[in-house]
Scaffold this motif. Structure first.
Motif, PDB file in Angstrom:
ATOM      1  N   LEU A  99       0.824  -1.207   0.000  1.00 57.00           N
ATOM      2  CA  LEU A  99       0.000   0.000   0.000  1.00 57.00           C
ATOM      3  C   LEU A  99       0.860   1.259   0.000  1.00 57.00           C
ATOM      4  O   LEU A  99       0.624   2.202  -0.758  1.00 57.00           O
ATOM      5  N   LEU A 123      -8.114  -0.052  -1.959  1.00 57.95           N
ATOM      6  CA  LEU A 123      -7.864  -0.701  -0.672  1.00 57.95           C
ATOM      7  C   LEU A 123      -8.520  -2.073  -0.622  1.00 57.95           C
ATOM      8  O   LEU A 123      -7.907  -3.054  -0.175  1.00 57.95           O
ATOM      9  N   GLN A 151      -6.574  -4.623  -2.597  1.00 59.76           N
ATOM     10  CA  GLN A 151      -5.377  -5.060  -1.891  1.00 59.76           C
ATOM     11  C   GLN A 151      -5.707  -6.127  -0.851  1.00 59.76           C
ATOM     12  O   GLN A 151      -5.055  -7.167  -0.764  1.00 59.76           O
ATOM     13  N   ALA A 180      -1.951  -3.128   7.060  1.00 60.12           N
ATOM     14  CA  ALA A 180      -2.399  -2.106   6.111  1.00 60.12           C
ATOM     15  C   ALA A 180      -2.496  -0.747   6.796  1.00 60.12           C
ATOM     16  O   ALA A 180      -2.117   0.286   6.212  1.00 60.12           O
ATOM     17  N   TYR A 208      -7.187   5.325   5.363  1.00 64.98           N
ATOM     18  CA  TYR A 208      -7.064   5.335   3.902  1.00 64.98           C
ATOM     19  C   TYR A 208      -7.711   6.578   3.306  1.00 64.98           C
ATOM     20  O   TYR A 208      -7.150   7.253   2.450  1.00 64.98           O
TER      21      TYR A 208
END
Length: 256
Positions: A83, A106, A109, A161, A252
């Protein structure tokens, strides 16, 4: 003729495919997912099997569960680094200009992580089988422990993440993740019997969540049934997702 508009699901699957291709064409990512389970199983089995259990064959039932969880953790840690690499290289800026939901990159991923975790876990089990490990349980039980390990790894992918979104240096993320994984796995019952450790370390090892997970998997392999430990691990993974999924989505949207 009218064309059906792509759905959010199709966008997520496209992004998942992109992330899997990125993994496959990146030597570092391939090492985490494919090579490490093979190398560590061979290395630990043939170097330490005789010293710890008397033979490689006797050591494999203990080793395979330890390598399985270590491999899953290694694969899960790649989420944050990938990321951050995408964000730092400006790829996510390009994604923002596309007619897709902002959360799709996101989601792609994290969905891709499921496949990476499955491959990593399978490599650990297959390598042990080639070395002579023969589980006494059914294939369905083996599948259940693999899925349990993948679920645990996927829940931790949300943690990694989040770290990837908060820490701006991809190399630093990789280094920190490796240190954490090494500490968690080597201060556990992954590779040695807990009773051989000093009393003070035994307490730490028993409290280590990696040890709890490994013990649950070993119990399933030995008895063929899910016990309280396994359901406890499942609930813990669900709790991690419930906490870190919203935090990761928030980070995010804020920082990407």
């Amino acid at each position: 003729m009218t064309f059906k508009q792509p759905t959010v699901l199709s966008h997520v699957l496209t992004m998942t495919h992109r992330n899997l291709l990125k993994t496959w064409h990146n030597p570092d990512n391939i090492s985490d997912v494919v090579m490490q389970p093979v190398i560590f199983t061979l290395l630990f089995g043939y170097l330490f099997g005789g010293a710890i259990a008397g033979s490689v064959q006797a050591y494999l039932p203990m080793l395979v569960t330890g390598i399985l969880i270590q491999s899953i953790l290694n694969a899960a840690s790649g989420s944050g680094q990938q990321l951050r690499e995408d964000i730092n290289t400006g790829v996510f800026d390009r994604f923002k200009t596309l007619p897709i939901s902002p959360i799709v990159p996101l989601a792609g991923q994290l969905v891709g992580d499921v496949f990476r975790l499955l491959i990593s876990g399978l490599m650990a089990l297959v390598t042990a089988f080639v070395m002579g490990w023969r589980p006494t349980t059914s294939p369905l039980v083996l599948l259940s422990i693999l899925l349990l390990a993948v679920f645990v790894g996927w829940s931790l992918s949300w943690v990694f993440a989040l770290v990837g979104l908060m820490v701006k240096n991809a190399a630093l993320i990789g280094s920190l993740s490796m240190i954490i994984i090494l500490v968690l796995t080597f201060l556990s019952n992954a590779f040695i019997p807990t009773k051989t450790l000093p009393d003070s370390l035994q307490i730490i090892v028993r409290l280590n969540p990696v040890s709890v997970t490994i013990t649950a998997i070993r119990t399933i392999l030995r008895t063929g049934q899910w016990g309280p430990n396994a359901f406890g691990v499942l609930m813990s993974g669900g709790l991690i997702i419930a906490i870190f999924m919203p935090l990761t989505i928030w980070a995010y949207r804020r920082f990407s």
